[in-house]
Design a protein around this motif. Structure first.
Motif, PDB file in Angstrom:
ATOM      1  N   ARG A 239      19.150 -16.639   5.070  1.00  9.68           N
ATOM      2  CA  ARG A 239      17.974 -16.515   4.205  1.00  9.68           C
ATOM      3  C   ARG A 239      17.139 -15.292   4.594  1.00  9.68           C
ATOM      4  NH1 ARG A 239      14.571 -21.793   4.231  1.00  9.68           N
ATOM      5  NH2 ARG A 239      13.439 -20.595   2.637  1.00  9.68           N
ATOM      6  N   ILE A 240      17.100 -15.001   5.892  1.00  9.45           N
ATOM      7  CA  ILE A 240      16.373 -13.808   6.342  1.00  9.45           C
ATOM      8  C   ILE A 240      17.067 -12.554   5.814  1.00  9.45           C
ATOM      9  CG2 ILE A 240      15.679 -12.452   8.358  1.00  9.45           C
ATOM     10  CD1 ILE A 240      15.354 -15.083   9.884  1.00  9.45           C
ATOM     11  N   ARG A 241      18.389 -12.538   5.892  1.00 12.01           N
ATOM     12  CA  ARG A 241      19.134 -11.388   5.339  1.00 12.01           C
ATOM     13  C   ARG A 241      18.854 -11.239   3.840  1.00 12.01           C
ATOM     14  NH1 ARG A 241      23.369 -13.432   8.897  1.00 12.01           N
ATOM     15  NH2 ARG A 241      23.853 -11.877  10.511  1.00 12.01           N
ATOM     16  N   ALA A 242      18.853 -12.367   3.142  1.00  8.26           N
ATOM     17  CA  ALA A 242      18.634 -12.311   1.687  1.00  8.26           C
ATOM     18  C   ALA A 242      17.227 -11.852   1.341  1.00  8.26           C
ATOM     19  CB  ALA A 242      18.896 -13.694   1.084  1.00  8.26           C
ATOM     20  N   ALA A 243      16.280 -12.023   2.275  1.00  7.12           N
ATOM     21  CA  ALA A 243      14.887 -11.622   2.027  1.00  7.12           C
ATOM     22  C   ALA A 243      14.640 -10.145   2.306  1.00  7.12           C
ATOM     23  CB  ALA A 243      13.947 -12.474   2.878  1.00  7.12           C
ATOM     24  N   LEU A 244      15.635  -9.437   2.837  1.00 10.05           N
ATOM     25  CA  LEU A 244      15.409  -8.051   3.242  1.00 10.05           C
ATOM     26  C   LEU A 244      14.939  -7.156   2.093  1.00 10.05           C
ATOM     27  CD1 LEU A 244      15.374  -6.133   5.622  1.00 10.05           C
ATOM     28  CD2 LEU A 244      17.800  -5.645   5.201  1.00 10.05           C
ATOM     29  N   PRO A 245      15.476  -7.261   0.876  1.00 12.80           N
ATOM     30  CA  PRO A 245      14.940  -6.414  -0.206  1.00 12.80           C
ATOM     31  C   PRO A 245      13.441  -6.618  -0.428  1.00 12.80           C
ATOM     32  CG  PRO A 245      17.052  -7.332  -0.859  1.00 12.80           C
ATOM     33  CD  PRO A 245      16.673  -8.014   0.423  1.00 12.80           C
ATOM     34  N   GLU A 246      12.973  -7.858  -0.362  1.00  7.21           N
ATOM     35  CA  GLU A 246      11.545  -8.125  -0.522  1.00  7.21           C
ATOM     36  C   GLU A 246      10.748  -7.553   0.655  1.00  7.21           C
ATOM     37  OE1 GLU A 246       7.884  -9.737  -2.027  1.00  7.21           O
ATOM     38  OE2 GLU A 246       9.767  -8.966  -2.856  1.00  7.21           O
ATOM     39  N   ILE A 247      11.312  -7.656   1.846  1.00  4.34           N
ATOM     40  CA  ILE A 247      10.652  -7.084   3.024  1.00  4.34           C
ATOM     41  C   ILE A 247      10.535  -5.571   2.871  1.00  4.34           C
ATOM     42  CG2 ILE A 247      10.911  -6.679   5.512  1.00  4.34           C
ATOM     43  CD1 ILE A 247      12.279  -9.477   5.617  1.00  4.34           C
ATOM     44  N   ARG A 248      11.593  -4.938   2.393  1.00  2.00           N
ATOM     45  CA  ARG A 248      11.550  -3.487   2.173  1.00  2.00           C
ATOM     46  C   ARG A 248      10.519  -3.127   1.101  1.00  2.00           C
ATOM     47  NH1 ARG A 248      17.907  -3.087   2.605  1.00  2.00           N
ATOM     48  NH2 ARG A 248      18.170  -2.067   4.636  1.00  2.00           N
ATOM     49  N   ARG A 249      10.450  -3.945   0.067  1.00  2.00           N
ATOM     50  CA  ARG A 249       9.476  -3.676  -0.992  1.00  2.00           C
ATOM     51  C   ARG A 249       8.051  -3.731  -0.447  1.00  2.00           C
ATOM     52  NH1 ARG A 249       5.930  -5.930  -4.093  1.00  2.00           N
ATOM     53  NH2 ARG A 249       6.212  -7.986  -3.111  1.00  2.00           N
ATOM     54  N   ILE A 250       7.770  -4.741   0.351  1.00  2.00           N
ATOM     55  CA  ILE A 250       6.425  -4.872   0.914  1.00  2.00           C
ATOM     56  C   ILE A 250       6.141  -3.722   1.880  1.00  2.00           C
ATOM     57  CG2 ILE A 250       4.941  -6.307   2.365  1.00  2.00           C
ATOM     58  CD1 ILE A 250       6.454  -8.748   1.224  1.00  2.00           C
ATOM     59  N   ALA A 251       7.127  -3.381   2.711  1.00  2.00           N
ATOM     60  CA  ALA A 251       6.951  -2.277   3.653  1.00  2.00           C
ATOM     61  C   ALA A 251       6.680  -0.972   2.913  1.00  2.00           C
ATOM     62  CB  ALA A 251       8.182  -2.145   4.548  1.00  2.00           C
ATOM     63  N   ASP A 252       7.421  -0.736   1.839  1.00  2.00           N
ATOM     64  CA  ASP A 252       7.202   0.477   1.044  1.00  2.00           C
ATOM     65  C   ASP A 252       5.772   0.520   0.496  1.00  2.00           C
ATOM     66  OD1 ASP A 252       9.787   1.323   1.462  1.00  2.00           O
ATOM     67  OD2 ASP A 252      10.552   0.630  -0.475  1.00  2.00           O
ATOM     68  N   GLY A 253       5.257  -0.644   0.127  1.00  2.00           N
ATOM     69  CA  GLY A 253       3.894  -0.697  -0.394  1.00  2.00           C
ATOM     70  C   GLY A 253       2.852  -0.296   0.636  1.00  2.00           C
ATOM     71  N   PHE A 254       3.161  -0.508   1.896  1.00  2.00           N
ATOM     72  CA  PHE A 254       2.261  -0.094   2.975  1.00  2.00           C
ATOM     73  C   PHE A 254       2.609   1.300   3.502  1.00  2.00           C
ATOM     74  CE2 PHE A 254       1.503  -4.654   3.095  1.00  2.00           C
ATOM     75  CZ  PHE A 254       0.159  -4.745   3.412  1.00  2.00           C
ATOM     76  N   GLY A 255       3.696   1.878   2.999  1.00  2.00           N
ATOM     77  CA  GLY A 255       4.122   3.191   3.460  1.00  2.00           C
ATOM     78  C   GLY A 255       4.668   3.183   4.874  1.00  2.00           C
ATOM     79  N   VAL A 256       5.361   2.084   5.247  1.00  2.00           N
ATOM     80  CA  VAL A 256       5.875   1.948   6.607  1.00  2.00           C
ATOM     81  C   VAL A 256       7.320   1.483   6.563  1.00  2.00           C
ATOM     82  CG1 VAL A 256       3.576   1.411   7.509  1.00  2.00           C
ATOM     83  CG2 VAL A 256       5.106  -0.473   6.821  1.00  2.00           C
ATOM     84  N   THR A 257       7.971   1.427   7.709  1.00  2.00           N
ATOM     85  CA  THR A 257       9.331   0.910   7.785  1.00  2.00           C
ATOM     86  C   THR A 257       9.298  -0.612   7.912  1.00  2.00           C
ATOM     87  OG1 THR A 257       9.448   1.002  10.206  1.00  2.00           O
ATOM     88  CG2 THR A 257      10.035   3.016   8.991  1.00  2.00           C
ATOM     89  N   PRO A 258      10.399  -1.283   7.576  1.00  2.00           N
ATOM     90  CA  PRO A 258      10.449  -2.736   7.776  1.00  2.00           C
ATOM     91  C   PRO A 258      10.175  -3.143   9.219  1.00  2.00           C
ATOM     92  CG  PRO A 258      12.235  -2.053   6.322  1.00  2.00           C
ATOM     93  CD  PRO A 258      11.601  -0.789   6.851  1.00  2.00           C
ATOM     94  N   ALA A 259      10.681  -2.370  10.184  1.00  2.00           N
ATOM     95  CA  ALA A 259      10.437  -2.703  11.595  1.00  2.00           C
ATOM     96  C   ALA A 259       8.959  -2.642  11.919  1.00  2.00           C
ATOM     97  CB  ALA A 259      11.226  -1.762  12.502  1.00  2.00           C
ATOM     98  N   GLN A 260       8.275  -1.623  11.436  1.00  2.00           N
ATOM     99  CA  GLN A 260       6.839  -1.508  11.687  1.00  2.00           C
ATOM    100  C   GLN A 260       6.080  -2.674  11.062  1.00  2.00           C
ATOM    101  OE1 GLN A 260       6.061   2.366  10.098  1.00  2.00           O
ATOM    102  NE2 GLN A 260       7.033   3.427  11.823  1.00  2.00           N
TER     103      GLN A 260
END
Length: 337
Positions: A239-260
């Motif tokens: 489920r965490i793997r499947a959530a990665l696109p949403e995580i990337r979308r949110i990270a992009d909205g903050f202008g940061v990487t998913p790790a950050q």
């Protein structure tokens, strides 16, 4: 990098030292680096104030793999010319073969492999079958008195077991645990943010040291890490793997990487004293450091943004651990503060 000066510090519980917000772990890290690169990373980390290293002898229980990552860390420190007083060392004591494998012998071997005679703190590992917790507290306290380390914590214990250890130590005039090293990330929140641990953090003065904050690299965007990673309580990793696109979308909205995003989320939880990350490249280290500025600027905002990604809610029991129900804590004893 916003924190070109030394990284800020927080106290690791009432009885612990001040530690940097970001610290480096050792499992499957130093053995994936060239010798020169490892020395460069250690030197850079200490220069930036990321001067706490979580290092263990991984050859017990499920970690019986003859890893040499601890030996390589000691070599990197020497190659980098870092004096022992210039960094904090967090070791581990394992319960898988305890008490047949005594803590005194474990710490002797572990420190010897690194090339030092003392740690600054240790983490007492998790367990499937509960050991004699009174003996654990006594044996750890004896090593504190012997100068092997100054403070200790626990790894993935239930809140009930931690409370028992804390209250028993206080009642007996022994050294109580000062922090809990728990799996904690934007998907795994049930145990660290549960009411039971919440009371330990607020009432007992315990600190939270967050591990698995990047889920072995998955939350940084690596869907299939090419190394051994931690256990999967609740079976939510897919489920965490499947959530990665949403995580990337949110990270992009903050202008940061998913790790950050993931690191800043964890640091923004008030109980957290520091987070452990595993890096094997300078670029990863720099990327992770940038999460500190993100947390300082927008921590509350980003925690709200990822609220829907709490994936172990209702799946993992907040009172759970690898062990069973906790014994009864001594009554009428003062908190561990």
């Amino acid at each position: 990098m916003e924190f070109a000066e030394r990284v800020p510090r927080r106290r690791l519980g009432v009885h612990g030292p001040e530690v940097p917000l970001l610290s480096l772990g050792s499992w499957n890290t130093w053995d994936r680096m060239d010798r020169d690169d490892a020395a460069e990373l250690v030197r850079l980390a200490v220069d930036r104030g990321v001067d706490m290293f979580d290092v263990a002898h991984y050859n017990f229980g499920p970690h019986a793999e003859n890893a040499v990552t601890d030996v390589l860390f000691g070599q990197a420190v020497r190659d980098a010319g870092i004096a022992r007083e210039d960094y904090l060392l967090c070791g581990k004591l394992w319960l898988w073969e305890y008490p047949a494998s005594s803590f005194a012998e474990q710490i002797k071997v572990s420190l010897g492999r690194i090339g030092t005679d003392h740690a600054d703190m240790v983490v007492v590992g998790d367990f499937m079958e509960r050991p004699d917790l009174k003996a654990v507290v006594r044996d750890v306290s004896e090593l504190v008195r012997a100068g092997r380390f100054k403070a200790w914590g626990v790894n993935n214990w239930s809140a009930g077991d931690v409370l028992f250890a804390c209250r028993f130590a206080t009642a007996e005039g022994l050294v109580p645990p000062t922090f809990a090293q728990l799996k904690y990330n934007l998907a795994r929140r049930s145990v660290p943010e549960g009411d039971l641990y919440g009371r330990l953090f607020s009432e007992e003065g315990l600190a939270l040291q967050a591990s698995d904050v990047l889920e072995g690299g998955i939350l940084a965007g690596k869907l299939d890490p090419q190394r051994k990673i931690g256990a999967d309580p609740g079976g939510i990793r897919d489920r965490i793997r499947a959530a990665l696109p949403e995580i990337r979308r949110i990270a992009d909205g903050f202008g940061v990487t998913p790790a950050q995003l993931a690191i800043a989320f964890t640091l923004a939880y008030p109980a957290v004293s520091n987070v452990l990350v595993g890096v094997s490249r300078i670029g990863q280290f720099e990327d992770n450091l940038a999460a500190l500025g993100l947390c300082a600027r927008r921590g509350d905002e980003l925690r709200e943004a990822v609220a829907g990604l709490w994936l172990d809610e209702g799946v993992v029991d907040p009172a759970a651990s690898w062990g069973t129900d906790a014994p009864t804590a001594p009554k009428d004893t003062a908190p561990c503060r």
